[in-house]
Design a protein around this motif. Structure first.
Motif, PDB file in Angstrom:
ATOM      1  N   PHE A 195      61.882 -18.177  10.526  1.00  0.00           N
ATOM      2  CA  PHE A 195      60.778 -19.448  10.750  1.00  0.00           C
ATOM      3  C   PHE A 195      61.348 -20.418   9.476  1.00  0.00           C
ATOM      4  CE2 PHE A 195      58.429 -17.195  14.138  1.00  0.00           C
ATOM      5  CZ  PHE A 195      57.814 -18.752  14.466  1.00  0.00           C
ATOM      6  N   CYS A 196      61.459 -21.772   9.420  1.00  0.00           N
ATOM      7  CA  CYS A 196      61.295 -22.597   8.467  1.00  0.00           C
ATOM      8  C   CYS A 196      60.298 -23.177   8.110  1.00  0.00           C
ATOM      9  CB  CYS A 196      62.187 -23.354   9.135  1.00  0.00           C
ATOM     10  SG  CYS A 196      63.955 -23.158   9.897  1.00  0.00           S
ATOM     11  N   GLY A 197      60.453 -23.022   6.564  1.00  0.00           N
ATOM     12  CA  GLY A 197      59.366 -23.984   5.859  1.00  0.00           C
ATOM     13  C   GLY A 197      58.118 -23.006   6.069  1.00  0.00           C
ATOM     14  N   LYS A 198      56.625 -23.336   5.042  1.00  0.00           N
ATOM     15  CA  LYS A 198      55.718 -22.332   4.440  1.00  0.00           C
ATOM     16  C   LYS A 198      54.180 -23.428   4.355  1.00  0.00           C
ATOM     17  CE  LYS A 198      58.589 -19.789   0.842  1.00  0.00           C
ATOM     18  NZ  LYS A 198      58.856 -18.420   1.946  1.00  0.00           N
ATOM     19  N   THR A 199      53.016 -21.996   4.862  1.00  0.00           N
ATOM     20  CA  THR A 199      51.823 -22.991   5.320  1.00  0.00           C
ATOM     21  C   THR A 199      51.815 -23.745   3.667  1.00  0.00           C
ATOM     22  OG1 THR A 199      51.942 -21.430   6.329  1.00  0.00           O
ATOM     23  CG2 THR A 199      50.325 -22.473   5.597  1.00  0.00           C
ATOM     24  N   PHE A 200      52.208 -23.439   2.338  1.00  0.00           N
ATOM     25  CA  PHE A 200      52.335 -24.052   1.481  1.00  0.00           C
ATOM     26  C   PHE A 200      53.401 -23.076   0.340  1.00  0.00           C
ATOM     27  CE2 PHE A 200      50.062 -19.819   0.613  1.00  0.00           C
ATOM     28  CZ  PHE A 200      50.051 -19.491  -0.345  1.00  0.00           C
ATOM     29  N   HIS A 201      53.069 -23.557  -1.017  1.00  0.00           N
ATOM     30  CA  HIS A 201      53.872 -23.581  -2.077  1.00  0.00           C
ATOM     31  C   HIS A 201      53.591 -23.605  -3.229  1.00  0.00           C
ATOM     32  CE1 HIS A 201      57.605 -22.693  -4.338  1.00  0.00           C
ATOM     33  NE2 HIS A 201      58.676 -22.076  -3.848  1.00  0.00           N
TER      34      HIS A 201
ATOM     35  N   HIS B 254      43.615 -18.436  18.618  1.00  0.00           N
ATOM     36  CA  HIS B 254      44.437 -17.601  18.183  1.00  0.00           C
ATOM     37  C   HIS B 254      45.874 -18.759  17.866  1.00  0.00           C
ATOM     38  CE1 HIS B 254      47.706 -15.068  20.340  1.00  0.00           C
ATOM     39  NE2 HIS B 254      48.834 -15.449  20.232  1.00  0.00           N
ATOM     40  N   ASN B 255      46.726 -18.430  16.166  1.00  0.00           N
ATOM     41  CA  ASN B 255      47.616 -19.124  15.487  1.00  0.00           C
ATOM     42  C   ASN B 255      48.051 -18.253  14.669  1.00  0.00           C
ATOM     43  OD1 ASN B 255      48.998 -21.678  14.574  1.00  0.00           O
ATOM     44  ND2 ASN B 255      47.061 -22.650  14.390  1.00  0.00           N
ATOM     45  N   HIS B 256      49.680 -18.694  14.235  1.00  0.00           N
ATOM     46  CA  HIS B 256      50.140 -18.140  13.299  1.00  0.00           C
ATOM     47  C   HIS B 256      50.547 -18.840  12.283  1.00  0.00           C
ATOM     48  CE1 HIS B 256      50.479 -15.142  16.636  1.00  0.00           C
ATOM     49  NE2 HIS B 256      50.819 -16.205  17.281  1.00  0.00           N
ATOM     50  N   LEU B 257      49.494 -19.162  11.065  1.00  0.00           N
ATOM     51  CA  LEU B 257      50.016 -18.942  10.026  1.00  0.00           C
ATOM     52  C   LEU B 257      50.926 -18.455   9.254  1.00  0.00           C
ATOM     53  CD1 LEU B 257      46.147 -20.173   8.415  1.00  0.00           C
ATOM     54  CD2 LEU B 257      47.554 -21.174  10.109  1.00  0.00           C
ATOM     55  N   MET B 258      50.879 -17.477   9.490  1.00  0.00           N
ATOM     56  CA  MET B 258      52.323 -16.961   8.280  1.00  0.00           C
ATOM     57  C   MET B 258      53.193 -16.714   9.452  1.00  0.00           C
ATOM     58  SD  MET B 258      50.887 -17.634   5.710  1.00  0.00           S
ATOM     59  CE  MET B 258      49.564 -18.108   4.599  1.00  0.00           C
ATOM     60  N   SER B 259      53.686 -16.847  10.240  1.00  0.00           N
ATOM     61  CA  SER B 259      54.843 -17.191  10.715  1.00  0.00           C
ATOM     62  C   SER B 259      56.571 -16.822  10.078  1.00  0.00           C
ATOM     63  CB  SER B 259      55.171 -17.376  12.393  1.00  0.00           C
ATOM     64  OG  SER B 259      54.449 -17.272  12.840  1.00  0.00           O
ATOM     65  N   ASN B 260      56.774 -17.476   9.042  1.00  0.00           N
ATOM     66  CA  ASN B 260      57.686 -17.765   7.936  1.00  0.00           C
ATOM     67  C   ASN B 260      57.944 -16.373   7.103  1.00  0.00           C
ATOM     68  OD1 ASN B 260      55.359 -18.956   6.488  1.00  0.00           O
ATOM     69  ND2 ASN B 260      56.368 -18.505   5.214  1.00  0.00           N
ATOM     70  N   GLU B 261      56.816 -15.666   7.113  1.00  0.00           N
ATOM     71  CA  GLU B 261      56.975 -14.646   6.481  1.00  0.00           C
ATOM     72  C   GLU B 261      57.342 -12.717   6.855  1.00  0.00           C
ATOM     73  OE1 GLU B 261      56.581 -13.983   3.203  1.00  0.00           O
ATOM     74  OE2 GLU B 261      55.572 -15.955   1.890  1.00  0.00           O
ATOM     75  N   GLY B 262      57.097 -12.987   8.219  1.00  0.00           N
ATOM     76  CA  GLY B 262      57.594 -12.418   9.400  1.00  0.00           C
ATOM     77  C   GLY B 262      59.248 -12.028   9.462  1.00  0.00           C
ATOM     78  N   PHE B 263      59.436 -11.518  10.479  1.00  0.00           N
ATOM     79  CA  PHE B 263      60.498 -11.494  11.764  1.00  0.00           C
ATOM     80  C   PHE B 263      61.871 -11.298  11.106  1.00  0.00           C
ATOM     81  CE2 PHE B 263      57.425 -14.034  13.913  1.00  0.00           C
ATOM     82  CZ  PHE B 263      57.516 -13.314  15.705  1.00  0.00           C
TER      83      PHE B 263
END
Length: 513
Positions: A50-56, A36-45
């Motif tokens: 959420f601040c910062g990205k998993t990659f750029h 159970h993990n959330h790699l892309m929360s910054n793209e939701g809501f």
């Protein structure tokens, strides 16, 4: 004699060729599973919570930056402060890369904890399967004043799925080309085994959202149909999704939810009102199973209190134990049948006890083993039924002592049903506090895996001081637990990935075609 031998060999070859692929290739794998993990929360809501990205694509300096509203000192970051301390007031250093003075941190819920180089450190430390739950919440998106995109949940889920494939491609580009990276999205247990055998991380796509396929309600009236559910399951399965929650945080057209407690519970209950037209409806539990207790002193921050209709306050509930009056709906049963027919993993966490009980009834009637409690959000009284089906239970990422206690308490049941593996649901970027440093911990470096302290930019983290500040410190946390629980614990954790694959394969074998 030669002719008979040839015929015998031909028969054997035909039998092997006709056998299910899993039976021919299912060599046991060794390693940890994060269910159970959330790699892309910054793209939701709404894209601004959420601040910062998993990659750029342009590198870490563009990926690990704070939200604009957190500048210059975090004073305006009321959601970060409220979820971290229970008060909307607070400050933090907003600078991420390269100094990382105040974030990521184990108790910061809105800053990126899953940067891909940190995921790589966890993989090098033994992680072999990670479930990436695509996550968002329409109501929280609408409540939060800042957003840069639609709050529609399925739009966000599609984007997060695409970003996960983009991450795979980005890692490949850093590693030598297509297929060369450590991060591989898989769609079957067989594929996962092949990826792990090749020395890479198998990533399973899941969904944890409150209104899957638009299935919310307004005053009890559903906003989705069976046809929408069919189309949604077909689309998500084609994208690679193999695990799903029916409900999350708010009652929807599929099932009632297990309550949140404390300050966060007050926010979620407000969201339930705005989403469905009513606050959570509570009855006194009549059996041993119960939902989480709703705190009587839940208080909303002023920015959210203003969203209450005039003259309406948070409800006062009767004394605990609290149970949600809402269970599994007819549309929820239909969606479960659709998941079973596709061999998908059913996530039972976040269901009310009434819904969980009805879900287990249905799965037992079908003999379907593909059920998982991935992060400690179901009543423990259901554990026996889950194991009896052949399902899996993993604990949320508690502090080291508490996680070891969860592992120990599960051992009797696991031994009874022959479940040797154990795992964790890190729930990073899921509004969950990650493990804090354990008082008295003495993790030494390098770790048995050969890893020195995690370091990025100008910052070096030490588990004994920082706890699990990000996903890359999971190997350090596991080493701390090895010191507490010894070799039996490590053997169970190392068997976690195999246990997950066995449950998933059993689900596919029982799928209704």
């Amino acid at each position: 004699m030669v002719r008979r031998l040839v015929i015998l060999l031909a028969v054997v070859w035909i039998a092997v060729a006709a056998a299910p692929a899993a039976s021919r290739t299912a060599q046991p794998v060794t390693g940890y599973v994060d269910t159970h993990n959330h790699l892309m929360s910054n793209e939701g809501f709404g894209g601004a919570l959420f601040c910062g990205k998993t990659f750029h694509p342009d590198g870490i300096a563009r990926a690990l930056v704070d939200c604009l509203d957190h500048h210059p000192n975090g004073e305006a970051a009321w959601f970060e402060n409220f979820t971290r301390t229970g008060s909307p007031a607070g400050t933090h250093d907003p600078v991420g890369y390269p100094t990382f003075k105040d974030w990521p941190a184990n108790d910061s819920m809105t800053h990126q904890q899953n940067y891909y180089e940190w995921i790589e450190r966890a993989w090098r430390g033994g992680l072999r399967i990670m479930v990436n739950d695509l996550v968002t919440n329409r109501q929280l998106c609408e409540i939060y004043p800042l957003k840069n995109r639609s709050c529609d949940e399925m739009t966000a889920i599609r984007l997060e799925a695409q970003r996960t494939y983009d991450l795979q491609n980005h890692i490949d580009s850093q590693s030598g080309g297509p297929g060369t990276g450590f991060f591989r999205i898989v769609k079957s247990p067989d594929e996962a085994r092949q990826v792990i055998a090749a020395g890479k991380l198998a990533v399973v796509l899941g969904i944890e959202t409150s209104e899957p396929f638009g299935c919310r309600t307004t005053l009890g009236i559903p906003h989705c149909t069976r046809a929408q559910i069919d189309r949604g399951l077909n689309e998500m399965h084609a994208l690679g999704v193999r695990s799903m929650f029916l409900c999350h945080k708010y009652d929807n057209a599929l099932c009632g939810v297990r309550f949140d407690s404390g300050a966060q519970g007050a926010i979620v209950n407000l969201g339930n009102l705005l989403s469905s037209g009513s606050f959570w409806r509570v009855e006194r539990c009549t059996g041993p199973e119960r939902d989480n207790t709703i705190s009587p002193d839940g208080v909303l921050p002023p920015v959210l209190n203003d969203l209450l209709p005039p003259g309406v306050g948070l409800p006062v509930y009767p004394p605990a134990p609290h149970c949600n009056t809402k269970g599994l709906t007819s549309l929820g049963r239909y969606m479960l049948e659709g998941m079973i027919s596709r061999g998908m993993m059913v996530e039972i966490d976040h269901m009310s006890v009434k819904a969980a009980d009805q879900t287990l009834d249905l799965l037992e009637a079908r003999g379907y083993p593909g059920v998982i409690s991935s992060h400690s959000w179901t009543d423990p009284n259901y554990f026996r039924r889950i194991y009896q089906l052949g399902g899996m239970i993993t604990s949320i990422s508690h502090d080291a002592d508490d996680f070891v206690d969860s592992w120990r308490s599960s051992k009797t049941l696991r031994d009874e049903f022959g479940k040797t593996g154990y795992g964790y649901g890190l729930d990073a970027n899921g509004l969950h506090v990650l493990p804090a440093p354990r008082p008295g911990s003495a993790v030494t470096y390098p770790l048995p895996t050969g890893q020195d302290r995690a370091s990025t930019g100008q910052r070096t983290w030490d588990y004994n001081v920082d706890g699990v500040a990000h996903v890359g410190l999971v190997p350090d946390w596991i080493e701390d637990m090895r010191a507490i629980a010894g070799d039996d614990f490590m053997r169970d954790m190392a068997a976690g990935a195999e246990s997950y694959l066995q449950t998933w394969q059993a689900a596919m074998n029982r799928a209704i075609r």
